[in-house]
Design a protein around this motif. Structure first.
Motif, PDB file in Angstrom:
ATOM      1  N   ILE A  81       0.844  -1.201   0.000  1.00 23.90           N
ATOM      2  CA  ILE A  81       0.000   0.000   0.000  1.00 23.90           C
ATOM      3  C   ILE A  81       0.878   1.250   0.000  1.00 23.90           C
ATOM      4  O   ILE A  81       0.528   2.271  -0.573  1.00 23.90           O
ATOM      5  CB  ILE A  81      -1.005  -0.021   1.184  1.00 23.90           C
ATOM      6  N   ILE A  82       2.041   1.128   0.643  1.00 25.83           N
ATOM      7  CA  ILE A  82       3.008   2.245   0.627  1.00 25.83           C
ATOM      8  C   ILE A  82       4.389   1.679   0.330  1.00 25.83           C
ATOM      9  O   ILE A  82       4.800   0.680   0.918  1.00 25.83           O
ATOM     10  CB  ILE A  82       3.079   2.974   1.990  1.00 25.83           C
ATOM     11  N   GLU A  83       5.082   2.329  -0.577  1.00 25.05           N
ATOM     12  CA  GLU A  83       6.495   2.025  -0.778  1.00 25.05           C
ATOM     13  C   GLU A  83       7.275   3.334  -0.686  1.00 25.05           C
ATOM     14  O   GLU A  83       6.914   4.326  -1.336  1.00 25.05           O
ATOM     15  CB  GLU A  83       6.730   1.369  -2.150  1.00 25.05           C
ATOM     16  N   VAL A  84       8.267   3.335   0.148  1.00 24.18           N
ATOM     17  CA  VAL A  84       9.102   4.527   0.319  1.00 24.18           C
ATOM     18  C   VAL A  84      10.435   4.227  -0.359  1.00 24.18           C
ATOM     19  O   VAL A  84      11.043   3.198  -0.102  1.00 24.18           O
ATOM     20  CB  VAL A  84       9.303   4.790   1.831  1.00 24.18           C
ATOM     21  N   LYS A  85      10.848   5.122  -1.260  1.00 20.28           N
ATOM     22  CA  LYS A  85      12.100   4.877  -2.000  1.00 20.28           C
ATOM     23  C   LYS A  85      13.073   6.025  -1.796  1.00 20.28           C
ATOM     24  O   LYS A  85      12.762   7.163  -2.164  1.00 20.28           O
ATOM     25  CB  LYS A  85      11.785   4.755  -3.501  1.00 20.28           C
ATOM     26  N   ASN A  86      14.201   5.702  -1.229  1.00 24.90           N
ATOM     27  CA  ASN A  86      15.309   6.667  -1.057  1.00 24.90           C
ATOM     28  C   ASN A  86      14.854   7.996  -0.450  1.00 24.90           C
ATOM     29  O   ASN A  86      15.268   9.067  -0.883  1.00 24.90           O
ATOM     30  CB  ASN A  86      15.998   6.942  -2.405  1.00 24.90           C
ATOM     31  N   LEU A  87      14.028   7.908   0.570  1.00 24.27           N
ATOM     32  CA  LEU A  87      13.457   9.111   1.174  1.00 24.27           C
ATOM     33  C   LEU A  87      14.505   9.835   2.027  1.00 24.27           C
ATOM     34  O   LEU A  87      15.213   9.205   2.812  1.00 24.27           O
ATOM     35  CB  LEU A  87      12.263   8.711   2.044  1.00 24.27           C
ATOM     36  N   VAL A  88      14.568  11.149   1.833  1.00 23.06           N
ATOM     37  CA  VAL A  88      15.520  11.965   2.606  1.00 23.06           C
ATOM     38  C   VAL A  88      14.800  13.158   3.203  1.00 23.06           C
ATOM     39  O   VAL A  88      14.015  13.827   2.527  1.00 23.06           O
ATOM     40  CB  VAL A  88      16.689  12.468   1.711  1.00 23.06           C
ATOM     41  N   LYS A  89      15.060  13.402   4.479  1.00 29.17           N
ATOM     42  CA  LYS A  89      14.603  14.646   5.109  1.00 29.17           C
ATOM     43  C   LYS A  89      15.703  15.129   6.038  1.00 29.17           C
ATOM     44  O   LYS A  89      16.134  14.396   6.950  1.00 29.17           O
ATOM     45  CB  LYS A  89      13.310  14.416   5.911  1.00 29.17           C
ATOM     46  N   HIS A  90      16.156  16.325   5.772  1.00 30.79           N
ATOM     47  CA  HIS A  90      17.165  16.876   6.686  1.00 30.79           C
ATOM     48  C   HIS A  90      16.691  18.232   7.200  1.00 30.79           C
ATOM     49  O   HIS A  90      15.968  18.955   6.523  1.00 30.79           O
ATOM     50  CB  HIS A  90      18.533  16.978   6.012  1.00 30.79           C
ATOM     51  N   PHE A  91      17.080  18.523   8.414  1.00 27.51           N
ATOM     52  CA  PHE A  91      16.818  19.828   9.020  1.00 27.51           C
ATOM     53  C   PHE A  91      18.180  20.493   9.173  1.00 27.51           C
ATOM     54  O   PHE A  91      18.937  20.156  10.082  1.00 27.51           O
ATOM     55  CB  PHE A  91      16.116  19.676  10.375  1.00 27.51           C
TER      56      PHE A  91
END
Lengths: 248, 288
Positions: free
Chosen positions: A7-17
């Motif tokens: 239902i969800i696939e996350v690919k190479n997710l990036v989050k930086h602060f």
């Protein structure tokens, strides 16, 4: 994993602060209709992942694929209901100045703004909300302002609000934190019911007994990346997971 | 003539006019959480549009008033779409929104001056004698009675509307937590846009009332707004009911102060009252 359909696939997710990477090149697949727990030490990026999936923070790079089809590089918080996603928060967020019953009725808002302009809530709206209040044990509090509820009652109200949205994906961020035994039983019952209904639950939780009891699959995060994944019993025995939690 | 009944009537009439500004200000503030400094001038704009149709074109008075209300509502909505909405999307702070609204206020006031000059213009028809009524020795004009009745009708309708409709609950939800309101599926931008339309339209009723009562001037929007904001704070910011009560508390205190100090200090008394509330009861009479 039991289900091939994600239902969800996350690919190479990036989050930086700034220079701090809260989610760092994360890839994972969440199967439909299962309870998936995301665990990890504090600061490992679990809540940021939920914030990314619910559009509360912007994705820096990577992609979220819904139903093996819809590729999303941006998720807007006002669109998540259309994506059939809802969530609760680690720190409960209610409509504090509204009564318990209004906190739930507002979810049943007419999607047409002009419709909402002329429409008052119907009897079936009230009946639906009453049923939900009974389910979470808050029927006696229905006319109280949300801000006057106890911590546990606030958590239950937030979960009730999420349930009324009738989505396919439920993101629960530490729903058991600070709850008494009876309330924990209520919430775990709700999660089991959701699984029976074929809904997908993504659960962030620290209580390992509850994770074992409720989860079909577990992802372990550390420093924004995936450390381990698998069925609860095997994952929770892994040396790397124990070290991440307890230190080397 | 007994001065006390006249002071009571004057306070009620002035309170009614301020009530239009205060309740509408609180409606918009409730949805957006920022001080819209252009609100008073939008009220005056509505008065001038009514003046244009009624006095310049000679149209029916009631039709002109309705057009003034609709034009002000539409202008408020347009300002939200083209100025405040893009700022909200960029997560602008309340201070930035306030500064933007000061810009809107300045531009709109200048445009009114260009089109209608800076002279006083009155909506009342001097060829038609306004009927006078005497109540306990105090006099009140027919127009003032209409203003008074309208203020009560508008406030009661708005309170009922916000309490019982889905729209009203959505406004409350946005006021509490706009981000969560979005997550639960409320179309916050459209609801806020409609709040601007309704709020600006109600403010315009105040502007039209001023036009009939004392006459219009392009610069009087700020003074009206300050009274409206004072009433809103005294009554309880964000509460429409509180704003309505606050409007009358403000005008009663200001008018009755003449027993102790010169009448020219009435304005100062109103703002001293505001300061007292800000210090000792910042959440107003009706706490939210």
């Amino acid at each position: 994993m039991k289900n091939d359909k994600n239902i969800i696939e996350v690919k190479n997710l990036v989050k930086h602060f700034g220079g701090v990477y809260a989610v760092n090149d994360l890839s994972l697949k969440i199967p439909r209709g299962e309870v998936v727990s995301i665990i990890g030490p504090n600061g490992s990026g679990k809540s940021t992942l939920v914030n990314l999936l619910s559009g509360m923070v912007e994705i820096n790079s990577g992609v979220v694929i819904l139903n093996d089809a819809e590729k999303l590089k941006k998720i807007k918080s006002y669109e998540i209901q259309d994506l059939s996603i809802t969530r609760t928060f680690q720190e409960v967020r209610l409509f504090e100045q509204m009564t318990v019953i209004d906190n739930l009725l507002v979810v049943l808002t007419n999607r047409s703004v002009f419709g909402s302009f002329f429409e008052v809530h119907k009897k079936y709206h009230l009946e639906e909300v009453e049923r939900m209040l009974q389910r979470v044990g808050l029927e006696a509090k229905k006319n109280q302002l949300a801000k006057n509820l106890s911590y546990g009652q606030r958590k239950l109200l937030e979960i009730a609000r999420a349930l009324l949205m009738k989505t396919e994906i439920y993101l629960f961020d530490e729903p058991f934190a600070g709850l008494f035994h009876a309330m924990i039983k209520t919430v775990s019952g709700i999660i089991k019911d959701l699984r029976k209904e074929g809904k997908t639950v993504i659960l962030i939780e620290h209580n390992m007994d509850l994770i074992r009891e409720l989860s079909d699959y577990v992802f372990v995060m550390d420093e924004g990346s995936l450390l381990a994944e698998g069925e609860p019993d095997s994952v929770l025995k892994k040396k790397s997971v124990i070290e991440a939690y307890l230190g080397k | 003539m007994n001065i006390v009944p006249q002071l009571i009537l004057n306070s009620i009439i002035a309170g009614s006019i301020i009530a239009f500004l205060a309740v509408s200000f609180n409606l918009i503030y409730g949805a957006t959480r920022f001080f819209n400094m252009a609100h008073g001038t939008i009220a005056i704009f509505g008065g001038y549009i009514a003046f244009f149709f009624f006095k310049t074109l000679g149209w029916n008075m009631y039709l002109s008033a309705i057009l003034g209300i609709l034009a002000a509502g539409l202008l408020g909505y347009i300002f939200d779409r083209i100025i405040y909405l893009p700022l909200r999307k960029r997560k602008a702070s309340g201070m930035i929104m306030l500064v933007a609204s000061i810009g809107v206020f300045t531009a709109l006031q200048s445009l009114i001056q260009i089109f209608f000059t800076s002279e006083f213009q009155t909506l009342s028809d001097i060829s038609v004698h306004d009927r006078l009524y005497t109540i306990f020795g105090a006099t009140i004009t027919q127009t003032q009675i209409y203003i008074l009745i309208m203020a009560f009708i508008v406030a009661i309708c708005l309170i009922i509307f916000l309490k019982y409709t889905i729209f009203g609950k959505a406004v409350k939800a946005i006021s509490d937590d706009e981000e969560v309101a979005k997550i639960v599926g409320i179309n916050t931008n459209k609801i806020i846009g409609l709040s601007f339309f309704i709020g600006s339209g109600i403010a315009a009723i105040g502007g039209i009332a001023v036009g009939f009562d004392t006459g219009l001037n392009p610069t009087m929007g700020m003074k009206l707004l300050l009274h409206g904001i004072s009433a809103a704070i005294i009554g309880g910011v964000g509460s429409v009911y509180g704003a309505f009560i606050g409007a009358f508390v403000l005008t009663f205190v200001a008018n009755f102060s003449i027993f102790w100090i010169s009448g020219e200090w009435q304005e100062a008394v109103a703002f001293v009252l505001l300061i007292i509330f800000l210090i000792f009861r910042p959440r107003g009479i009706i706490k939210r």
